[in-house]
Design an enzyme around this catalytic site. Sequence first.
Site, PDB file in Angstrom:
ATOM      1  N   GLY A   1      36.778  49.440  43.784  1.00  0.00           N
ATOM      2  CA  GLY A   1      37.102  50.551  42.904  1.00  0.00           C
ATOM      3  C   GLY A   1      36.242  50.505  41.653  1.00  0.00           C
ATOM      4  N   CYS A   2      36.233  51.605  40.919  1.00  0.00           N
ATOM      5  CA  CYS A   2      35.384  51.678  39.724  1.00  0.00           C
ATOM      6  C   CYS A   2      35.880  50.740  38.622  1.00  0.00           C
ATOM      7  CB  CYS A   2      35.291  53.113  39.224  1.00  0.00           C
ATOM      8  SG  CYS A   2      36.884  53.941  39.003  1.00  0.00           S
ATOM      9  N   TYR A   3      37.179  50.771  38.330  1.00  0.00           N
ATOM     10  CA  TYR A   3      37.706  49.847  37.323  1.00  0.00           C
ATOM     11  C   TYR A   3      37.506  48.384  37.734  1.00  0.00           C
ATOM     12  CZ  TYR A   3      40.144  53.356  34.423  1.00  0.00           C
ATOM     13  OH  TYR A   3      40.457  54.389  33.566  1.00  0.00           O
TER      14      TYR A   3
ATOM     15  N   THR B   1      35.215  47.075  39.466  1.00  0.00           N
ATOM     16  CA  THR B   1      33.811  46.692  39.341  1.00  0.00           C
ATOM     17  C   THR B   1      33.502  46.197  37.932  1.00  0.00           C
ATOM     18  OG1 THR B   1      33.124  48.258  41.057  1.00  0.00           O
ATOM     19  CG2 THR B   1      31.428  47.509  39.510  1.00  0.00           C
TER      20      THR B   1
END
Length: 205
Positions: free
Chosen positions: A16-18, A20
């Site tokens: 997920g972006c968070y 990462t």
Amino acid sequence: LHRDEIRRAELVANPGCYPTGTILAVAPLAKHEVVERVIFDSKSGITGAGAEPTTFTHYPNLHEAIVPYKVTNHRHYWEIVQELGRFQPDIKISFTPQVFPGSRGILTNAHVFLRGKLEIDEVKKIYEEFYKDCFFVRLQDEIRLSWVRGSNFCDIAMFKGEDRLVISSAIDNLVKGASGQAIQNMNVMFGFDEKLGLDFVPLFP
């Protein structure tokens, strides 16, 4: 962090972006098992909420505002716990996401409380060693979201306070936090140069 496994994999789930931005910020310290507790404060641009229009992402509701949401139960929390726990199983983690009125980018400040004492030079050496073969992780003296916009880079900066370390990370949630690392994973899976299609400068200014 999983390069060898990705080379052998037939199917890869992208982070997920968070996760990462948060995991890359603290993984080097977790590997050395020196973290007592880490508190992640992460702020994302509006695109992190997806393409579907909602009252939450409606411009008048976010303009000139920073809005915490899913403060203690965001779905990405467990992904962060899973990956940092691979390095340090007893690590204590708190995570609070917020949305700011920008289009893209995630800025994370990780407040790291250590088990012992580390000088900032020691911290920098730990990060330099951990990321020495990672082209897309750049260690900086300071960071700006604008410095990674439109790129696959994750910028990380380290600061020492009286009672904690603060590790800051910046990514573009639409590239390093999504499509860029998907391409990076594909390159690793198929034996291509990891930078193929991704080695370009950020969109700054």
